[in-house]
Scaffold this motif. Structure first.
Motif, PDB file in Angstrom:
ATOM      1  N   HIS A  57     -14.680 -11.190 -11.410  1.00  0.00           N
ATOM      2  CA  HIS A  57     -13.816 -11.592 -12.522  1.00  0.00           C
ATOM      3  C   HIS A  57     -13.151 -12.938 -12.251  1.00  0.00           C
ATOM      4  CE1 HIS A  57     -10.801 -10.136  -9.749  1.00  0.00           C
ATOM      5  NE2 HIS A  57      -9.888 -10.762 -10.470  1.00  0.00           N
ATOM      6  N   ASP A  58     -13.154 -13.363 -10.996  1.00  0.00           N
ATOM      7  CA  ASP A  58     -12.460 -14.570 -10.570  1.00  0.00           C
ATOM      8  C   ASP A  58     -13.459 -15.722 -10.462  1.00  0.00           C
ATOM      9  OD1 ASP A  58     -11.321 -16.650  -9.020  1.00  0.00           O
ATOM     10  OD2 ASP A  58     -10.048 -15.240  -7.933  1.00  0.00           O
ATOM     11  N   PRO A  59     -13.341 -16.743 -11.331  1.00  0.00           N
ATOM     12  CA  PRO A  59     -14.285 -17.867 -11.268  1.00  0.00           C
ATOM     13  C   PRO A  59     -14.314 -18.552  -9.910  1.00  0.00           C
ATOM     14  CG  PRO A  59     -12.972 -17.982 -13.278  1.00  0.00           C
ATOM     15  CD  PRO A  59     -12.375 -16.888 -12.422  1.00  0.00           C
ATOM     16  N   HIS A  82     -20.103 -13.518 -14.367  1.00  0.00           N
ATOM     17  CA  HIS A  82     -18.650 -13.542 -14.554  1.00  0.00           C
ATOM     18  C   HIS A  82     -18.329 -12.456 -15.575  1.00  0.00           C
ATOM     19  CE1 HIS A  82     -14.822 -14.795 -16.411  1.00  0.00           C
ATOM     20  NE2 HIS A  82     -14.510 -14.946 -15.133  1.00  0.00           N
ATOM     21  N   GLY A  84     -14.974 -10.708 -16.949  1.00  0.00           N
ATOM     22  CA  GLY A  84     -13.522 -10.618 -16.950  1.00  0.00           C
ATOM     23  C   GLY A  84     -13.057  -9.174 -16.900  1.00  0.00           C
ATOM     24  N   LEU A  85     -11.812  -8.990 -16.524  1.00  0.00           N
ATOM     25  CA  LEU A  85     -11.237  -7.649 -16.489  1.00  0.00           C
ATOM     26  C   LEU A  85     -10.726  -7.294 -17.876  1.00  0.00           C
ATOM     27  CD1 LEU A  85      -9.336  -7.835 -13.089  1.00  0.00           C
ATOM     28  CD2 LEU A  85     -11.583  -6.839 -13.558  1.00  0.00           C
ATOM     29  N   THR A  86     -10.969  -6.063 -18.266  1.00  0.00           N
ATOM     30  CA  THR A  86     -10.573  -5.600 -19.588  1.00  0.00           C
ATOM     31  C   THR A  86     -10.224  -4.125 -19.516  1.00  0.00           C
ATOM     32  OG1 THR A  86     -11.241  -5.585 -21.920  1.00  0.00           O
ATOM     33  CG2 THR A  86     -12.934  -5.023 -20.308  1.00  0.00           C
ATOM     34  N   THR A  96      -8.083  -0.967 -15.878  1.00  0.00           N
ATOM     35  CA  THR A  96      -8.431  -2.386 -15.902  1.00  0.00           C
ATOM     36  C   THR A  96      -9.652  -2.541 -15.018  1.00  0.00           C
ATOM     37  OG1 THR A  96      -6.128  -3.013 -16.213  1.00  0.00           O
ATOM     38  CG2 THR A  96      -7.611  -4.723 -15.423  1.00  0.00           C
ATOM     39  N   TYR A  98     -14.091  -4.218 -15.010  1.00  0.00           N
ATOM     40  CA  TYR A  98     -14.989  -5.280 -15.455  1.00  0.00           C
ATOM     41  C   TYR A  98     -15.483  -5.053 -16.885  1.00  0.00           C
ATOM     42  CZ  TYR A  98     -14.890  -6.314 -10.534  1.00  0.00           C
ATOM     43  OH  TYR A  98     -14.447  -6.604  -9.276  1.00  0.00           O
ATOM     44  N   ASP A  99     -15.614  -6.143 -17.629  1.00  0.00           N
ATOM     45  CA  ASP A  99     -16.121  -6.112 -18.995  1.00  0.00           C
ATOM     46  C   ASP A  99     -17.592  -5.702 -18.964  1.00  0.00           C
ATOM     47  OD1 ASP A  99     -16.859  -6.497 -21.608  1.00  0.00           O
ATOM     48  OD2 ASP A  99     -16.345  -8.629 -21.654  1.00  0.00           O
ATOM     49  N   THR A 121      -4.675  -5.191  -9.324  1.00  0.00           N
ATOM     50  CA  THR A 121      -4.840  -4.845 -10.748  1.00  0.00           C
ATOM     51  C   THR A 121      -4.262  -3.469 -11.065  1.00  0.00           C
ATOM     52  OG1 THR A 121      -7.051  -3.943 -10.411  1.00  0.00           O
ATOM     53  CG2 THR A 121      -6.899  -6.266 -11.013  1.00  0.00           C
TER      54      THR A 121
END
Length: 186
Positions: A57-59, A82, A84-86, A96, A98-99, A121
């Protein structure tokens, strides 16, 4: 005295020669290891196996991983994602994680290494991994949980084993703890 000096000089020379030989042997082991890696990479390319998907999730971490993958010549074998967290619902609870849309899983997972999301998180942050990804696991898949000596990861593995009774866990000795979770042998 001269004989003592000659003997000491011979000992020093022998010791120096031993170090040189040991250094040479070490180099040969490194060369053989490099050849082994090259052969494995050739085999992966020939039989179309050995694909890796790395999700973060972290670029910043994704960029670091990309540099390592490129540095080892593995860009053809590794897909970086990549995600993001969702909010993800698992067993009636919101987590929370990973997408899932970003993952686009098309093949079965043989090895799942769970090393995120970070504990910052929330509690039990890595719990969703098995409930969410279990439908995608190959029959003989192995799930490795990093940092398994931490209380949260221990609780996660305990919960997984309760919810997935066909799985067992082993805890090999590692620096920060690792749990290896897989289905029982039939």
């Amino acid at each position: 005295k001269a004989a003592d000096r000659q003997a000491k000089a011979a000992d020093r020379q022998q010791k120096a020669g031993g170090r040189t030989k040991a250094a040479g042997q070490k180099q040969n082991r490194q060369d053989r290891a490099g050849q082994y890696v090259d052969k494995r990479q050739d085999n992966q390319e020939k039989n179309g196996r050995g694909r890796v998907m790395s999700v973060d999730h972290d670029p910043g971490w994704l960029e670091r991983t990309e540099r390592l993958v490129k540095g080892h010549g593995l860009t053809e074998q590794v897909t970086l994602v990549h995600a993001g967290l969702t909010a993800v619902e698992v067993n009636g609870k919101c987590w929370t994680w990973y997408d899932l849309e970003a993952l686009r899983l098309s093949a079965q997972i043989d090895l799942l290494v769970v090393d995120g999301p970070p504990i910052t998180t929330g509690p039990l942050a890595r719990y969703p991994a098995l409930p969410v990804l279990s439908p995608h696991l190959a029959q003989r898949a192995v799930v490795m949980v990093d940092d398994a000596d931490r209380p949260d990861e221990q609780e996660i593995v305990t919960n997984w084993l309760r919810e997935f009774p066909d799985f067992v866990a082993a805890h090999p000795e590692t620096e920060k703890g690792c749990a290896v979770v897989q289905r029982r042998d039939e």
